[in-house]
Design a protein around this motif. Structure first.
Motif, PDB file in Angstrom:
ATOM      1  N   LEU A 140      -6.529  79.739 -11.330  1.00 16.05           N
ATOM      2  CA  LEU A 140      -6.073  78.347 -11.261  1.00 16.05           C
ATOM      3  C   LEU A 140      -5.264  78.032 -12.502  1.00 16.05           C
ATOM      4  O   LEU A 140      -5.522  78.596 -13.564  1.00 16.05           O
ATOM      5  CB  LEU A 140      -7.269  77.390 -11.266  1.00 16.05           C
ATOM      6  CG  LEU A 140      -8.084  77.120 -10.021  1.00 16.05           C
ATOM      7  CD1 LEU A 140      -9.299  76.286 -10.413  1.00 16.05           C
ATOM      8  CD2 LEU A 140      -7.262  76.390  -8.979  1.00 16.05           C
ATOM      9  N   GLY A 141      -4.320  77.132 -12.370  1.00 11.03           N
ATOM     10  CA  GLY A 141      -3.634  76.597 -13.535  1.00 11.03           C
ATOM     11  C   GLY A 141      -3.534  75.098 -13.355  1.00 11.03           C
ATOM     12  O   GLY A 141      -3.472  74.617 -12.220  1.00 11.03           O
ATOM     13  N   GLY A 142      -3.556  74.363 -14.445  1.00  8.95           N
ATOM     14  CA  GLY A 142      -3.491  72.916 -14.263  1.00  8.95           C
ATOM     15  C   GLY A 142      -3.127  72.164 -15.522  1.00  8.95           C
ATOM     16  O   GLY A 142      -3.222  72.680 -16.638  1.00  8.95           O
ATOM     17  N   PHE A 143      -2.704  70.925 -15.314  1.00 15.06           N
ATOM     18  CA  PHE A 143      -2.304  70.023 -16.388  1.00 15.06           C
ATOM     19  C   PHE A 143      -2.342  68.616 -15.828  1.00 15.06           C
ATOM     20  O   PHE A 143      -2.384  68.412 -14.612  1.00 15.06           O
ATOM     21  CB  PHE A 143      -0.902  70.369 -16.901  1.00 15.06           C
ATOM     22  CG  PHE A 143       0.095  70.622 -15.800  1.00 15.06           C
ATOM     23  CD1 PHE A 143       0.840  69.582 -15.271  1.00 15.06           C
ATOM     24  CD2 PHE A 143       0.274  71.889 -15.270  1.00 15.06           C
ATOM     25  CE1 PHE A 143       1.748  69.798 -14.239  1.00 15.06           C
ATOM     26  CE2 PHE A 143       1.174  72.124 -14.237  1.00 15.06           C
ATOM     27  CZ  PHE A 143       1.908  71.074 -13.724  1.00 15.06           C
ATOM     28  N   ILE A 178      -8.186  79.987 -20.329  1.00  9.26           N
ATOM     29  CA  ILE A 178      -7.497  79.751 -21.603  1.00  9.26           C
ATOM     30  C   ILE A 178      -6.953  78.336 -21.587  1.00  9.26           C
ATOM     31  O   ILE A 178      -6.326  77.907 -20.617  1.00  9.26           O
ATOM     32  CB  ILE A 178      -6.346  80.756 -21.811  1.00  9.26           C
ATOM     33  CG1 ILE A 178      -6.909  82.155 -22.087  1.00  9.26           C
ATOM     34  CG2 ILE A 178      -5.431  80.318 -22.947  1.00  9.26           C
ATOM     35  CD1 ILE A 178      -5.856  83.237 -22.241  1.00  9.26           C
ATOM     36  N   ASN A 179      -7.251  77.579 -22.639  1.00  8.07           N
ATOM     37  CA  ASN A 179      -6.650  76.262 -22.859  1.00  8.07           C
ATOM     38  C   ASN A 179      -5.798  76.425 -24.112  1.00  8.07           C
ATOM     39  O   ASN A 179      -6.287  76.917 -25.131  1.00  8.07           O
ATOM     40  CB  ASN A 179      -7.749  75.211 -23.061  1.00  8.07           C
ATOM     41  CG  ASN A 179      -7.204  73.808 -23.292  1.00  8.07           C
ATOM     42  OD1 ASN A 179      -6.506  73.551 -24.258  1.00  8.07           O
ATOM     43  ND2 ASN A 179      -7.564  72.892 -22.407  1.00  8.07           N
ATOM     44  N   PHE A 180      -4.506  76.061 -24.037  1.00  6.07           N
ATOM     45  CA  PHE A 180      -3.678  76.311 -25.220  1.00  6.07           C
ATOM     46  C   PHE A 180      -2.893  75.090 -25.669  1.00  6.07           C
ATOM     47  O   PHE A 180      -2.482  74.258 -24.873  1.00  6.07           O
ATOM     48  CB  PHE A 180      -2.767  77.528 -25.033  1.00  6.07           C
ATOM     49  CG  PHE A 180      -1.642  77.394 -24.039  1.00  6.07           C
ATOM     50  CD1 PHE A 180      -0.362  77.067 -24.450  1.00  6.07           C
ATOM     51  CD2 PHE A 180      -1.849  77.648 -22.687  1.00  6.07           C
ATOM     52  CE1 PHE A 180       0.687  76.983 -23.550  1.00  6.07           C
ATOM     53  CE2 PHE A 180      -0.810  77.574 -21.776  1.00  6.07           C
ATOM     54  CZ  PHE A 180       0.464  77.227 -22.207  1.00  6.07           C
ATOM     55  N   LEU A 200      -9.560  72.005 -18.432  1.00  5.90           N
ATOM     56  CA  LEU A 200      -8.451  71.169 -18.919  1.00  5.90           C
ATOM     57  C   LEU A 200      -8.883  70.279 -20.081  1.00  5.90           C
ATOM     58  O   LEU A 200      -8.156  70.122 -21.053  1.00  5.90           O
ATOM     59  CB  LEU A 200      -7.884  70.314 -17.783  1.00  5.90           C
ATOM     60  CG  LEU A 200      -6.704  69.407 -18.144  1.00  5.90           C
ATOM     61  CD1 LEU A 200      -5.508  70.235 -18.619  1.00  5.90           C
ATOM     62  CD2 LEU A 200      -6.294  68.549 -16.937  1.00  5.90           C
ATOM     63  N   HIS A 201     -10.067  69.684 -19.975  1.00  9.23           N
ATOM     64  CA  HIS A 201     -10.481  68.761 -21.042  1.00  9.23           C
ATOM     65  C   HIS A 201     -11.935  68.906 -21.475  1.00  9.23           C
ATOM     66  O   HIS A 201     -12.263  68.651 -22.626  1.00  9.23           O
ATOM     67  CB  HIS A 201     -10.196  67.306 -20.635  1.00  9.23           C
ATOM     68  CG  HIS A 201     -10.811  66.890 -19.345  1.00  9.23           C
ATOM     69  ND1 HIS A 201     -12.164  66.627 -19.212  1.00  9.23           N
ATOM     70  CD2 HIS A 201     -10.268  66.686 -18.114  1.00  9.23           C
ATOM     71  CE1 HIS A 201     -12.421  66.270 -17.962  1.00  9.23           C
ATOM     72  NE2 HIS A 201     -11.285  66.313 -17.265  1.00  9.23           N
TER      73      HIS A 201
END
Length: 665
Positions: free
Chosen positions: A607-610, A376-378, A351-352
């Motif tokens: 995983l997906g995250g924000f 992937i970070n988009f 994420l960061h």
């Protein structure tokens, strides 16, 4: 359909500026002569051209004003007490009968004059690009790859080489018009067949959508796809710009904060050989140089106006051409030296990260950890999750089924030292201070973020469907029950839904906090002994049905959020005073999305995250699988994410207990 397509649209509804009209070259197929050695440089060769349906896609409807107001008030009902609701109801009716009617008519007229696009597209781009907050945490999400099932392929060098090759294959397939069109098949036995494809390719593009519709297939908008490659968000004062240069043939690689480039496509448009790509990556991974004292990448995490000012100074210091190389790179590969310890570590890193080894402004970056964990970070302004998820699915499939290098492959005996270029930047004391300050701001921001994950293993999609309940509705209900259990409240909740079934569609909001979920959550949490199992089951059914209705409406462009947003945007663009509906505390509250949620299930995604979209919120990424339900949730210090997940787990336990016909204990 909405749940398959939804991906986080991380914006607040309060960010709007002047009106723009968007036109894209998305429907143009690259006519350059891309040779293809034995077909190995294409993922596949679709019978139906990639953009065949684009011209005939239906247009995103502007909802009727009375429907929007009715839906808005229905969404406000569970959030307000009776007195506040009556006030909001009066303001909404006054808006509908006065200023709102005029704004709606202007919007409809404007939409009729811009048939090449959708009514939301221009304002939505403008909102993203005008936002001055850092893209890190505020906008960029991540999606991590499932590990390669062949464990020996989860080697950083091997997996990175294969992903680069598959990405080039995807890009070439897309640009040659050979990528399978994105279609949602309701009856694949009829529509996803060679016979139908051979028929539909001869139907003119202006009519092709109708042909697909006749067999229950729904082509999706692909206008965002051209921004996947060679694209970067460029910081500008007041409003950023999207830059794309499809002549770029090079890859940007970051390691230890250093930036390297090398060509992955040759002058004839062919992919550079996998063994050469492997050699160049091996060379970069063996570079003994320590991290630079002033790594430039951290500037992309800054406030956009601050970064725009520093970029101007970089150009004035003679770095313009080098920045152009970064901006025009096909994509960015971040090679990290860390080994991922667990899901939480992976989420933070993808994420960061540390701020050094990233260029957050690239349309997307593939992040590859030391142990082969990848994500992937988009950057979010150019497009939504539909295009990125398609890319990720194709890359995962290609690298796992047709890898072009293997663990015993030898790197090519080429002169990587001359092929790989280390980018150098001229920095003065002002720029060095700017980099230091950016790093301090970055460290301060990410230090406040907590991420935790939960997996409920006592039930999932299969059991819910047997009970004739929507899996997504039950997951959303569990979040409502969990928050009520933890904080005693029902609060504004956002669930993203794609409107890619329409030309230049973006997203619409599903509002999962309803009068039905409020009633059901109170029954489960506050009155567990006061209702029979049958009554609780009936409430679950009620929640599921209503959530299903909201989801269908949103996917068909019949929510209320985008319509109200665009009318407010129109008023602002004319310098018109905002109606009291928009200054009402209830409007602010419903757009202060404490629970910001997005579902994502894919065989390629682990995983997906924000991050949360508000300081006192939760960022809830979740997936409902056949036999389990997983959540990956973030928060800032104002909320306790660990306790929230415990409450959600308890809520799911209660729901599945009732579904089994057992009373709550």
């Amino acid at each position: 359909m909405a749940n398959m397509l939804s991906m986080k649209c991380r914006v607040s509804m309060g960010r709007t500026r002047s009106l723009i009209t968007l036109t894209t070259p998305a429907c143009v197929i690259d006519k350059r002569n891309y040779s293809d050695r034995n077909g190995s440089e294409y993922l596949h060769q679709s019978v139906v051209p990639s953009m065949h349906y684009q011209k005939s896609l239906p247009r995103l409807p502007v909802p009727k004003l009375e429907d929007t107001i009715r839906r808005y008030l229905a969404a406000q009902k569970p959030l307000l007490d009776d007195d506040h609701y009556r006030t909001t109801e009066k303001l909404a009716q006054d808006f509908q009968n006065g200023v709102g009617k005029q704004l709606h008519e202007e919007l409809v007229a404007q939409d009729k004059n811009n048939k090449h696009t959708s009514y939301i597209s221009g304002p939505w781009f403008d909102m993203y690009l005008s936002a001055r907050d850092s893209v890190v945490l505020n906008f960029n999400p991540f999606m991590s790859f499932v590990p390669d099932p062949k464990t020996e392929y989860n080697d950083q060098l091997v997996r990175a080489t294969n992903m680069i090759c598959s990405a080039v294959r995807f890009m070439k397939t897309l640009r040659a018009g050979l990528l399978e069109p994105e279609v949602f098949h309701l009856n694949p036995a009829k529509s996803n067949t060679d016979t139908f494809k051979k028929f539909i390719r001869w139907v003119p593009s202006s009519l092709s959508w109708y042909g697909a519709y006749m067999v229950n297939a729904y082509p999706l908008d692909m206008s965002q796809y051209f921004r996947l490659f060679n694209s970067t968000r460029i910081p500008k004062h007041g409003r950023d710009e999207l830059f794309t240069d499809d002549k770029g043939r090079h890859l940007l690689v970051m390691r230890k904060g250093h930036m390297y480039v090398f060509d992955i496509v040759d002058r004839d448009g062919n992919m550079v050989s996998p063994a050469e790509i492997q050699s160049h990556l091996k060379y970069i991974l063996s570079d003994p140089a320590s991290a630079p004292a002033f790594p430039l990448g951290v500037l992309t995490s800054e406030n956009r106006d601050v970064w725009a000012g520093l970029r101007d100074k970089l150009i004035a210091a003679g770095n313009g051409e080098t920045l152009q190389v970064v901006d025009s790179a096909i994509f960015c590969l971040c090679l990290d030296d860390e080994v991922m310890r667990d899901h939480i570590h992976t989420s933070h890193n993808m994420l960061h990260g540390d701020g050094y080894n990233r260029w957050y402004d690239k349309s997307f970056s593939i992040i590859m950890a030391k142990d082969g964990e990848a994500a992937i970070n988009f950057e979010h302004s150019w497009g939504d999750g539909v295009a990125v998820l398609r890319f990720q699915n194709e890359i995962f499939k290609d690298t796992t089924e047709q890898p072009l290098v293997n663990p015993s492959s030898a790197a090519a005996a080429v002169d990587s030292a001359s092929a790989v270029r280390l980018l150098q930047f001229n920095l003065d004391s002002e720029l060095e201070n700017g980099i230091q300050k950016a790093k301090e701001n970055f460290d301060s921001a990410v230090s406040k973020l907590t991420i935790d994950a939960m997996e409920f293993k006592n039930g999932g999609k299969e059991q819910l469907k047997k009970s004739k309940l929507s899996p997504d509705a039950i997951a959303q209900l569990a979040f409502q029950m969990g928050f009520l259990r933890q904080y005693g409240q029902t609060i504004a909740t956002y669930e993203s839904c794609s409107t890619a079934a329409f030309k230049h569609g973006r997203t619409e909001t599903i509002r999962p906090a309803t009068i039905h979920t409020k009633r059901c959550a109170h029954a489960f949490v506050n009155q567990p002994g006061q209702h029979s199992v049958e009554q609780l089951q009936a409430m679950l059914k009620e929640c599921s049905n209503y959530h299903g209705q909201l989801t269908k409406e949103a996917a068909m462009g019949q929510g209320f959020d985008r319509h109200l947003f665009t009318m407010r945007y129109l008023a602002n663009s004319k310098g018109q005073a905002l109606h009291n509906l928009y200054t009402d505390a209830a409007y602010s509250a419903i757009n202060h999305n404490v629970l910001s949620t997005s579902t994502l299930t894919s065989p390629a995604v682990n995983l997906g995250g924000f991050a949360p979209v508000v300081p006192d919120g939760f960022g809830v990424g979740y997936g409902v699988h056949d036999d389990r339900i997983g959540c990956n949730v973030s928060s800032y210090p104002a909320r306790n994410v660990h306790e929230f997940l415990q409450c959600v787990h308890k809520s799911l336990e209660d729901i599945f207990t009732v579904l089994k016909g057992k009373p709550l204990s």
